[in-house]
Scaffold this motif. Structure first.
Motif, mmCIF file in Angstrom:
data_model
loop_
_atom_site.group_PDB
_atom_site.id
_atom_site.type_symbol
_atom_site.label_atom_id
_atom_site.label_comp_id
_atom_site.label_asym_id
_atom_site.label_seq_id
_atom_site.Cartn_x
_atom_site.Cartn_y
_atom_site.Cartn_z
ATOM 1 N N GLY A 41 -47.942 -68.654 -11.272
ATOM 2 C CA GLY A 41 -49.338 -69.230 -10.922
ATOM 3 C C GLY A 41 -50.149 -68.408 -10.969
ATOM 4 O O GLY A 41 -50.176 -67.367 -11.952
ATOM 5 N N LYS A 42 -51.180 -68.211 -9.963
ATOM 6 C CA LYS A 42 -52.277 -67.367 -10.125
ATOM 7 C C LYS A 42 -52.095 -65.872 -9.897
ATOM 8 O O LYS A 42 -51.355 -65.704 -8.737
ATOM 9 N N LEU A 43 -52.606 -65.090 -10.687
ATOM 10 C CA LEU A 43 -52.652 -63.578 -10.333
ATOM 11 C C LEU A 43 -53.989 -63.498 -9.672
ATOM 12 O O LEU A 43 -54.750 -63.482 -10.255
ATOM 13 N N ASP A 44 -53.681 -62.736 -8.532
ATOM 14 C CA ASP A 44 -54.995 -62.468 -7.534
ATOM 15 C C ASP A 44 -55.572 -60.948 -8.054
ATOM 16 O O ASP A 44 -54.623 -59.981 -7.945
ATOM 17 N N TYR A 45 -56.830 -61.092 -8.035
ATOM 18 C CA TYR A 45 -57.438 -59.613 -8.204
ATOM 19 C C TYR A 45 -58.631 -59.387 -7.083
ATOM 20 O O TYR A 45 -59.546 -60.133 -6.939
ATOM 21 N N ASP A 46 -58.335 -58.191 -6.163
ATOM 22 C CA ASP A 46 -59.475 -57.658 -5.390
ATOM 23 C C ASP A 46 -60.037 -56.695 -5.844
ATOM 24 O O ASP A 46 -59.278 -55.734 -5.990
ATOM 25 N N HIS A 47 -61.369 -56.706 -6.194
ATOM 26 C CA HIS A 47 -62.002 -55.239 -6.805
ATOM 27 C C HIS A 47 -62.219 -54.375 -5.688
ATOM 28 O O HIS A 47 -62.679 -53.018 -6.238
ATOM 29 N N GLY A 48 -62.104 -54.568 -4.268
ATOM 30 C CA GLY A 48 -62.290 -53.512 -3.378
ATOM 31 C C GLY A 48 -63.546 -53.008 -3.374
ATOM 32 O O GLY A 48 -64.583 -53.552 -3.476
ATOM 33 N N LYS A 49 -63.538 -51.611 -3.669
ATOM 34 C CA LYS A 49 -64.826 -50.963 -3.840
ATOM 35 C C LYS A 49 -65.393 -50.617 -4.839
ATOM 36 O O LYS A 49 -66.498 -50.234 -5.298
ATOM 37 N N ALA A 50 -64.877 -51.246 -6.235
ATOM 38 C CA ALA A 50 -65.221 -51.037 -7.278
ATOM 39 C C ALA A 50 -66.257 -52.149 -7.535
ATOM 40 O O ALA A 50 -66.250 -53.080 -6.918
ATOM 41 N N PRO A 51 -67.121 -51.996 -8.787
ATOM 42 C CA PRO A 51 -68.121 -53.142 -8.962
ATOM 43 C C PRO A 51 -67.478 -54.387 -9.399
ATOM 44 O O PRO A 51 -66.417 -54.529 -9.853
ATOM 45 N N SER A 52 -67.879 -55.317 -8.764
ATOM 46 C CA SER A 52 -67.436 -56.707 -8.747
ATOM 47 C C SER A 52 -67.281 -57.256 -10.421
ATOM 48 O O SER A 52 -68.361 -56.965 -10.898
ATOM 49 N N LEU A 53 -66.394 -57.761 -10.796
ATOM 50 C CA LEU A 53 -65.893 -57.848 -11.964
ATOM 51 C C LEU A 53 -65.957 -59.627 -12.228
ATOM 52 O O LEU A 53 -65.417 -60.153 -11.349
ATOM 53 N N SER A 54 -66.667 -60.206 -12.934
ATOM 54 C CA SER A 54 -66.688 -61.778 -12.887
ATOM 55 C C SER A 54 -65.409 -62.220 -13.900
ATOM 56 O O SER A 54 -65.390 -62.217 -15.199
ATOM 57 N N ILE A 55 -64.278 -62.233 -13.218
ATOM 58 C CA ILE A 55 -63.018 -62.381 -13.734
ATOM 59 C C ILE A 55 -62.262 -63.493 -13.038
ATOM 60 O O ILE A 55 -61.078 -63.720 -12.753
ATOM 61 N N ASP A 92 -61.615 -66.559 -14.257
ATOM 62 C CA ASP A 92 -60.672 -67.026 -15.156
ATOM 63 C C ASP A 92 -59.499 -66.019 -15.636
ATOM 64 O O ASP A 92 -59.303 -66.068 -16.748
ATOM 65 N N TYR A 93 -59.264 -64.897 -14.789
ATOM 66 C CA TYR A 93 -58.479 -63.759 -15.332
ATOM 67 C C TYR A 93 -57.270 -64.392 -15.461
ATOM 68 O O TYR A 93 -56.743 -64.893 -14.550
ATOM 69 N N ASP A 94 -56.814 -64.019 -16.657
ATOM 70 C CA ASP A 94 -55.354 -64.473 -17.061
ATOM 71 C C ASP A 94 -54.709 -63.447 -17.650
ATOM 72 O O ASP A 94 -54.796 -62.961 -18.655
ATOM 73 N N GLY A 95 -53.688 -62.987 -16.440
ATOM 74 C CA GLY A 95 -52.700 -61.831 -16.961
ATOM 75 C C GLY A 95 -51.340 -61.962 -16.413
ATOM 76 O O GLY A 95 -51.104 -62.854 -15.715
ATOM 77 N N ASP A 96 -50.458 -60.983 -16.955
ATOM 78 C CA ASP A 96 -48.988 -61.197 -16.701
ATOM 79 C C ASP A 96 -48.769 -59.850 -15.662
ATOM 80 O O ASP A 96 -49.200 -58.777 -15.797
ATOM 81 N N PHE A 97 -47.865 -60.164 -14.653
ATOM 82 C CA PHE A 97 -47.381 -58.912 -13.579
ATOM 83 C C PHE A 97 -45.866 -58.995 -13.800
ATOM 84 O O PHE A 97 -45.615 -60.199 -13.201
ATOM 85 N N VAL A 103 -42.936 -51.252 -14.512
ATOM 86 C CA VAL A 103 -43.856 -52.379 -14.091
ATOM 87 C C VAL A 103 -44.824 -52.643 -15.272
ATOM 88 O O VAL A 103 -45.612 -51.667 -15.753
ATOM 89 N N LYS A 104 -45.495 -53.728 -15.518
ATOM 90 C CA LYS A 104 -46.371 -54.033 -16.539
ATOM 91 C C LYS A 104 -47.442 -55.114 -16.111
ATOM 92 O O LYS A 104 -47.374 -56.186 -15.172
ATOM 93 N N LEU A 105 -48.729 -54.798 -16.345
ATOM 94 C CA LEU A 105 -49.757 -55.518 -16.121
ATOM 95 C C LEU A 105 -50.360 -55.869 -17.478
ATOM 96 O O LEU A 105 -50.527 -54.995 -18.340
ATOM 97 N N THR A 106 -50.700 -57.098 -17.787
ATOM 98 C CA THR A 106 -51.339 -57.422 -19.070
ATOM 99 C C THR A 106 -53.015 -58.010 -18.706
ATOM 100 O O THR A 106 -53.188 -58.611 -17.675
ATOM 101 N N ASN A 107 -53.888 -57.774 -19.818
ATOM 102 C CA ASN A 107 -55.019 -58.157 -19.560
ATOM 103 C C ASN A 107 -56.000 -57.687 -18.443
ATOM 104 O O ASN A 107 -56.543 -58.398 -17.534
ATOM 105 N N ILE A 108 -55.596 -56.390 -18.189
ATOM 106 C CA ILE A 108 -56.540 -55.913 -17.078
ATOM 107 C C ILE A 108 -58.051 -55.647 -17.407
ATOM 108 O O ILE A 108 -58.305 -55.062 -18.595
#
Length: 211
Positions: free
Chosen positions: A91-105, A107-112, A139-144
């Motif tokens: 399903g969906k891979l969630d991304y929380d940018h935390g204190k980093a600059p917010s990214l417009s993602i 539609d982020y599509d990656g594999d964990f 451990v692998k992340l794609t499309n970071i």
């Protein structure tokens, strides 16, 4: 004369047994029930649901997802097994940018994913089993995201992995378990965030079947 006397005594004895109900009955014994012992080959397989995450402690960025875990193992003896696992997000891979600059993602599509081979020390108390996991995996992340779409990259790290778990034998050949596994803990992640400590781990609830 002596022969005649012996013959008469024999006839009298047999006749007395016949009148006196002297039939000899052999006592009947119940057949002994031998408990059946289920023999296993030592091999087992399993499937589970996992909660996976990878965190950056400096920026508080976090990738998280629900996933599926597949396992194949072999029990060398009642205290040690060898186990291979493959865990991948669904399903969906969630991304929380935390204190980093917010990214417009959005539609982020990656594999964990994580793949690893473990030595599994274990100790059973009646139907319960306490176990550890000690091994090596990737451990692998794609499309970071590296600054927003379409700039992205694949990253992976191979390292020592460890875990702890508790199992319960529901049937002779079926058990359920819950465990925690640390996939990775180190500075940076394959050339990214080199000044930060990166931690990746997973909680898993699984069902295993022994052959």
């Amino acid at each position: 004369m002596k022969h005649t006397t012996i013959t008469l005594l024999t006839v009298i004895t047999l006749t007395s047994l016949g009148y006196g109900g002297g039939n000899i009955e052999v006592p009947q014994t119940e057949p002994v029930q031998v408990p059946q012992v289920v023999a296993f080959t030592g091999f087992y397989v399993g499937v589970g649901v996992s909660k996976m995450s990878l965190r950056n402690d400096l920026s508080d960025e976090e990738f998280s997802a629900n996933g599926v875990m597949l396992q194949v193992g072999y029990e060398i003896n009642p205290y040690v097994a060898i186990e291979g696992r493959y865990t991948k997000h669904l399903g969906k891979l969630d991304y929380d940018h935390g204190k980093a600059p917010s990214l417009s993602i959005s539609d982020y599509d990656g594999d964990f994913s994580n793949i690893a081979l473990y030595v599994k020390p274990m100790y059973s108390i009646e139907s319960f089993q306490i176990y550890g996991l000690l091994g090596y995996g990737t451990v692998k992340l794609t499309n970071i995201p590296l600054g927003g779409a379409p700039i992205a990259a694949d990253r992976s790290e191979s390292a020592f992995q460890w875990g702890l778990g508790l199992g319960y034998e529901v049937l002779d050949n079926t058990s359920i378990s819950v465990d925690y596994v640390r996939f990775y803990n180190g500075d940076g992640f394959n050339g990214r965030a080199t000044q930060a400590n990166i931690v990746s781990d997973a909680w898993t609830l699984a069902v295993s079947y022994k052959f």
